[in-house]
Design a protein around this motif. Structure first.
Motif, PDB file in Angstrom:
ATOM      1  N   ASN A  17     -10.717 -37.320   8.010  1.00 35.02           N
ATOM      2  CA  ASN A  17     -10.704 -38.770   8.209  1.00 35.02           C
ATOM      3  C   ASN A  17      -9.562 -39.417   7.421  1.00 35.02           C
ATOM      4  N   SER A  18      -9.364 -38.993   6.183  1.00 36.49           N
ATOM      5  CA  SER A  18      -8.287 -39.579   5.380  1.00 36.49           C
ATOM      6  C   SER A  18      -6.924 -39.197   5.944  1.00 36.49           C
ATOM      7  N   CYS A  19      -6.790 -37.988   6.504  1.00 32.66           N
ATOM      8  CA  CYS A  19      -5.516 -37.579   7.127  1.00 32.66           C
ATOM      9  C   CYS A  19      -5.220 -38.449   8.337  1.00 32.66           C
ATOM     10  N   ASP A  20      -6.250 -38.767   9.117  1.00 26.39           N
ATOM     11  CA  ASP A  20      -6.071 -39.619  10.290  1.00 26.39           C
ATOM     12  C   ASP A  20      -5.653 -41.022   9.868  1.00 26.39           C
ATOM     13  N   MET A  21      -6.275 -41.554   8.809  1.00 30.75           N
ATOM     14  CA  MET A  21      -5.899 -42.885   8.319  1.00 30.75           C
ATOM     15  C   MET A  21      -4.477 -42.876   7.778  1.00 30.75           C
ATOM     16  N   MET A  22      -4.079 -41.807   7.087  1.00 28.72           N
ATOM     17  CA  MET A  22      -2.715 -41.709   6.564  1.00 28.72           C
ATOM     18  C   MET A  22      -1.720 -41.636   7.708  1.00 28.72           C
ATOM     19  N   LYS A  23      -2.062 -40.927   8.777  1.00 27.90           N
ATOM     20  CA  LYS A  23      -1.181 -40.817   9.943  1.00 27.90           C
ATOM     21  C   LYS A  23      -0.969 -42.195  10.575  1.00 27.90           C
ATOM     22  N   GLU A  24      -2.048 -42.967  10.697  1.00 27.89           N
ATOM     23  CA  GLU A  24      -1.926 -44.319  11.256  1.00 27.89           C
ATOM     24  C   GLU A  24      -1.046 -45.205  10.383  1.00 27.89           C
ATOM     25  N   LYS A  25      -1.244 -45.145   9.064  1.00 26.52           N
ATOM     26  CA  LYS A  25      -0.434 -45.947   8.140  1.00 26.52           C
ATOM     27  C   LYS A  25       1.031 -45.533   8.197  1.00 26.52           C
ATOM     28  N   LEU A  26       1.283 -44.233   8.280  1.00 26.34           N
ATOM     29  CA  LEU A  26       2.653 -43.733   8.366  1.00 26.34           C
ATOM     30  C   LEU A  26       3.320 -44.227   9.643  1.00 26.34           C
ATOM     31  N   GLN A  27       2.617 -44.158  10.764  1.00 30.93           N
ATOM     32  CA  GLN A  27       3.178 -44.626  12.029  1.00 30.93           C
ATOM     33  C   GLN A  27       3.449 -46.121  11.969  1.00 30.93           C
ATOM     34  N   GLU A  28       2.553 -46.867  11.345  1.00 32.51           N
ATOM     35  CA  GLU A  28       2.733 -48.312  11.187  1.00 32.51           C
ATOM     36  C   GLU A  28       3.966 -48.613  10.338  1.00 32.51           C
ATOM     37  N   SER A  29       4.164 -47.856   9.272  1.00 33.02           N
ATOM     38  CA  SER A  29       5.332 -48.045   8.405  1.00 33.02           C
ATOM     39  C   SER A  29       6.619 -47.721   9.143  1.00 33.02           C
ATOM     40  N   ILE A  30       6.604 -46.652   9.928  1.00 29.98           N
ATOM     41  CA  ILE A  30       7.794 -46.273  10.704  1.00 29.98           C
ATOM     42  C   ILE A  30       8.119 -47.363  11.717  1.00 29.98           C
ATOM     43  N   ASP A  31       7.090 -47.851  12.412  1.00 27.59           N
ATOM     44  CA  ASP A  31       7.321 -48.913  13.398  1.00 27.59           C
ATOM     45  C   ASP A  31       7.891 -50.156  12.736  1.00 27.59           C
ATOM     46  N   ASP A  32       7.359 -50.531  11.579  1.00 24.32           N
ATOM     47  CA  ASP A  32       7.886 -51.699  10.859  1.00 24.32           C
ATOM     48  C   ASP A  32       9.317 -51.482  10.403  1.00 24.32           C
ATOM     49  N   ALA A  33       9.630 -50.274   9.951  1.00 27.23           N
ATOM     50  CA  ALA A  33      10.969 -49.991   9.432  1.00 27.23           C
ATOM     51  C   ALA A  33      12.018 -49.993  10.533  1.00 27.23           C
ATOM     52  N   LEU A  34      11.643 -49.635  11.742  1.00 26.65           N
ATOM     53  CA  LEU A  34      12.613 -49.536  12.824  1.00 26.65           C
ATOM     54  C   LEU A  34      12.613 -50.751  13.749  1.00 26.65           C
ATOM     55  N   GLU A  35      11.861 -51.757  13.391  1.00 29.95           N
ATOM     56  CA  GLU A  35      11.777 -52.947  14.211  1.00 29.95           C
ATOM     57  C   GLU A  35      12.693 -54.036  13.658  1.00 29.95           C
ATOM     58  N   ASP A  36      13.421 -54.698  14.536  1.00 28.26           N
ATOM     59  CA  ASP A  36      14.255 -55.828  14.113  1.00 28.26           C
ATOM     60  C   ASP A  36      13.355 -56.989  13.702  1.00 28.26           C
ATOM     61  N   SER A  37      13.780 -57.719  12.689  1.00 30.54           N
ATOM     62  CA  SER A  37      12.994 -58.845  12.193  1.00 30.54           C
ATOM     63  C   SER A  37      13.895 -60.038  11.924  1.00 30.54           C
ATOM     64  N   THR A  38      13.356 -61.221  12.108  1.00 29.58           N
ATOM     65  CA  THR A  38      14.065 -62.452  11.775  1.00 29.58           C
ATOM     66  C   THR A  38      13.142 -63.317  10.923  1.00 29.58           C
ATOM     67  N   TYR A  39      13.674 -63.793   9.810  1.00 26.41           N
ATOM     68  CA  TYR A  39      12.937 -64.655   8.898  1.00 26.41           C
ATOM     69  C   TYR A  39      13.701 -65.951   8.729  1.00 26.41           C
ATOM     70  N   VAL A  40      12.983 -67.041   8.594  1.00 24.27           N
ATOM     71  CA  VAL A  40      13.599 -68.340   8.333  1.00 24.27           C
ATOM     72  C   VAL A  40      12.943 -68.917   7.083  1.00 24.27           C
ATOM     73  N   VAL A  41      13.783 -69.328   6.132  1.00 25.84           N
ATOM     74  CA  VAL A  41      13.303 -69.929   4.894  1.00 25.84           C
ATOM     75  C   VAL A  41      13.949 -71.299   4.768  1.00 25.84           C
ATOM     76  N   VAL A  42      13.136 -72.321   4.516  1.00 27.82           N
ATOM     77  CA  VAL A  42      13.636 -73.688   4.334  1.00 27.82           C
ATOM     78  C   VAL A  42      13.516 -74.028   2.854  1.00 27.82           C
ATOM     79  N   ILE A  43      14.660 -74.403   2.251  1.00 26.40           N
ATOM     80  CA  ILE A  43      14.704 -74.690   0.819  1.00 26.40           C
ATOM     81  C   ILE A  43      15.068 -76.166   0.630  1.00 26.40           C
TER      82      ILE A  43
END
Length: 80
Positions: A17-43
């Motif tokens: 069960n913990s291996c399956d959860m780690m696999k999901e977290k790893l896939q989520e991290s990979i998807d986040d790392a390879l996804e383009d992102s845009t942030y807007v900050v108003v100062i």
């Protein structure tokens, strides 16, 4: 003997069960790392107006880039 078999089975299921959860977290991290992102900050600025910072992050397997843009927006004063 049955007691040890039961404990071993529970332990193995917990590991799987913990291996399956780690696999999901790893896939989520990979998807986040390879996804383009845009942030807007108003100062808000002390002199009036706002500084709008737009950050665009682009990544792939070999490199990553940040494109940062700034726009100053003046406060519009209305006279009655």
């Amino acid at each position: 003997m049955k007691k040890y078999a039961l404990i071993s089975t529970i332990f193995i299921l917990m590991i799987l069960n913990s291996c399956d959860m780690m696999k999901e977290k790893l896939q989520e991290s990979i998807d986040d790392a390879l996804e383009d992102s845009t942030y807007v900050v108003v100062i808000p600025q002390g002199i009036g107006g706002k500084l709008v910072c737009t950050i665009h992050y682009i990544s792939n397997f070999h490199s990553w880039d940040y494109f940062v843009g700034y726009d100053y927006i003046k406060n519009e004063k209305r006279h009655h």
